[in-house]
Design a protein around this motif. Sequence first.
Motif, PDB file in Angstrom:
ATOM      1  N   TYR A   6       0.837  -1.211   0.000  1.00 42.69           N
ATOM      2  CA  TYR A   6       0.000   0.000   0.000  1.00 42.69           C
ATOM      3  C   TYR A   6       0.864   1.250   0.000  1.00 42.69           C
ATOM      4  CZ  TYR A   6      -3.731   3.253   1.256  1.00 42.69           C
ATOM      5  OH  TYR A   6      -4.630   4.294   1.262  1.00 42.69           O
ATOM      6  N   ASN A  48      -8.399   4.342   3.767  1.00 41.21           N
ATOM      7  CA  ASN A  48      -8.245   3.306   2.740  1.00 41.21           C
ATOM      8  C   ASN A  48      -7.151   2.304   3.100  1.00 41.21           C
ATOM      9  OD1 ASN A  48     -10.301   4.272   1.111  1.00 41.21           O
ATOM     10  ND2 ASN A  48      -8.944   5.559  -0.126  1.00 41.21           N
ATOM     11  N   TYR A  89      -7.447  -1.720   2.891  1.00 45.96           N
ATOM     12  CA  TYR A  89      -6.544  -2.451   1.995  1.00 45.96           C
ATOM     13  C   TYR A  89      -5.835  -3.612   2.686  1.00 45.96           C
ATOM     14  CZ  TYR A  89      -2.762  -3.275  -1.354  1.00 45.96           C
ATOM     15  OH  TYR A  89      -1.886  -3.851  -2.249  1.00 45.96           O
TER      16      TYR A  89
END
Length: 585
Positions: A391, A579, A583
Motif C-alpha cells: 500500500y 483506505n 486495503y
Amino acid sequence: MIYPKIPLAQTVIQLCKAKGVKHIVISPGSRNAPLTIGFSNDDYFKCYSIVDERCAAFFALGIAQQLQEPTAVVCTSGSALLNYYPAVAEAFYSDIPLIVLSADRPKHLIGIGDGQTINQKNVFENHVLCSSNLKLDLKEDNIDLIEEELPVFENLENKVKTLPELKKTVQEYNEEEIDKAINMALLKNGPVHINVPFDEPLYTMVNESSVKPKSIDLENQPLEIDDYILGDCIKDWNAASKKIVLVGVNQPNQIEQHWLDNLAADDSVIVFTETTSNLHHDTFFPSIDKLIAPLKSEDFGKLQPDILLTFGGLIVSKKVKAFLRAYRPQQHWHIDLKKANDTFFCLNNFVKTTPNYFFSKFLPQIKSIKSDYNSYWSHIKASRRVKHNNYLNSIDFSDLKAFDVILNSIPGDTILQLGNSSTVRYAQLFDLNKTLEVFCNRGTSGIDGCTATAIGSAVANKKQTTLITGDLSFIYDSNALWNNYIPDNFRIIVINNQGGGIFRILPGHKNTENFDTYFETNHHLTAEHLCNMYGLKYESVSDEAALKTSLNSFYSEGNQPKLLEVFTPKNLNDEVLLNYFKYIG
C-alpha cells in the motif's frame, strides 16, 4: 559561598542537595528570589532559567524522564504556579518525579487583595503524591504571627511560650515536610508540591548558613509477591491456551531480555507492544492497529484471550481498547508498583510489584502449553506486513507516506520524542528501529508540552534527540524554543497539514466552515519565522523526493539545531489512512 538570608530558603536548598536533586529549572520572579539566590550560587546544582512557567515545567519533566530522578521547578507566587499544572498532571499519570517549589506570600497577606496572590495551598492536591505547605520563619518583627502558627502544632498544647522555642518547632516542622515530600518523589516516582512562604526582604544574602537541617533517609520497601497470589497466577496461566501480554508506556531497558525471550517462546502467548513500550522481539506484535483494524466479529472471538496480562503506562491504541472491552478476557492481571487502571473493565488481579521482578518469580514455573494461538496470528501479522508495504508503495505523498519515509530515516541508537494526537497514532502503524528509545507524553495525552519535554530530554541525554510533532502541537508549544539550552544535535520534524488532521479521521461531518474553524482549526502558518527568531536552521519540503533528499543531511552534525517542516495535503490525508485499513484486511 553565598546564601539567602532567610532560613527557610536555606533549608529547602540544603535538603534538595542532601537528597541529590541536582537539576533546578527556575522561572524569574521576585517572591522566589531567596530560592533563586541559593540554588544559583551553589555549584552543586545545574540551574536553568526559563521564563514561561508552563514550558519550564515540561522542560524539567523531560530531564526527569530521561534521568529517572527528581527535577525541581521554582516559581514566584500567583498564577505562575498554575502554569505548572499541565506538566504536574502529566508527571502524575506518567510516574515522573517532579518537585514543584512555589514561593508564596505569608499567610496574613493572602485573601486581603494583595497583588500576585492566590490560594496556593494544596492547589495540585488531586495530581500530586504529596502537598507540603511550609510555615513562615518567625522572628522578632513578626511576633504577632505566633498565635496564627500555633494551631498547626497539635502536640504543643500551649507549652511553647518563647520565640526561640517556637522558631525551633517551626524549623523542625518545615524540615519534616520537605523531607517527606522529596522522599515521596524519590520512592514513588511522581510529582510533589512544596509551597514556601517568604516575607520581605527577599534579596538579602549572607556568607554562612544559619541552619543545618537533618535529612531523613529513604526507607525502600523490598520487592515481594505473596505466595498464594503467585501460586494462583501460575495455576491459571498454565491452564489457559490463549494469553495476551499488552505493554503500554515503558522505559527502555526495564525488562531483562531473557524474560522477553521466555514469553516469545510460548505458543499460547501473544505479546502486543506499543511504540512507547520500548520492547522488541521478532515474534512480538507491534503495530497493534495494523492487526486489529480489519478484523470482523468472528475474528475477534478467535483473538479473545483467556488471560490478559498488562504492565506499563497508558495505552495509545483505541482499537485494542475497544476490542478488549467488547471481548473481555476471563481474567485481567496488571503488574505495577503503584496503580492498576481498570482500562478494560475486567481487572481482577493487581500484583503490586515491578514487571521484571514478577517475571523472575513467575516465568521459571510456567509450563509450555500446546496451542496454535501465536502461530495463527503470526501468519496474519505477516500478511498484514506485506500488504502494508504494498500500500505504501502505491499511494501519493501524504501524512502516511511522510511517516514511512521519516521513521525509516532516524539514525539508530538515538532518542525519538513523539508529539501527541495524530503523530503518535501514525507512528503506531510502523515497526520502528529496535535501537531507538521512544518517548511521548501519554499520561494526559496533551499537545501542550511536547516540544518543551523533548528539549528537556535532549539536554539530559547526550544522544541525538528527534522530535516528530504536528503543526498545531508545535505552534501551541512554540514558547518551548525560548531558552538558551537547545543542543545543536536536537532535531524537529513538523508535519504541517494545516490544522488538526486527526479530526478529519474521526467520525463527523467534514469540509464545512464550522468544521474547519472549530475542529480542524484550519490555518496557513509555518515554522519558518519562529526558527529565524530562535536560531534554528529551517528547511521545508512538500513531496517525497524532496523529503528524502533533505533527510540525507538532516541528522548530520551542525552548529545549530534544525527543523524540517513537511507540508502534506490536508484533504487527502484522511482518505489515504482510511483506505489503508481497508486495503490491509
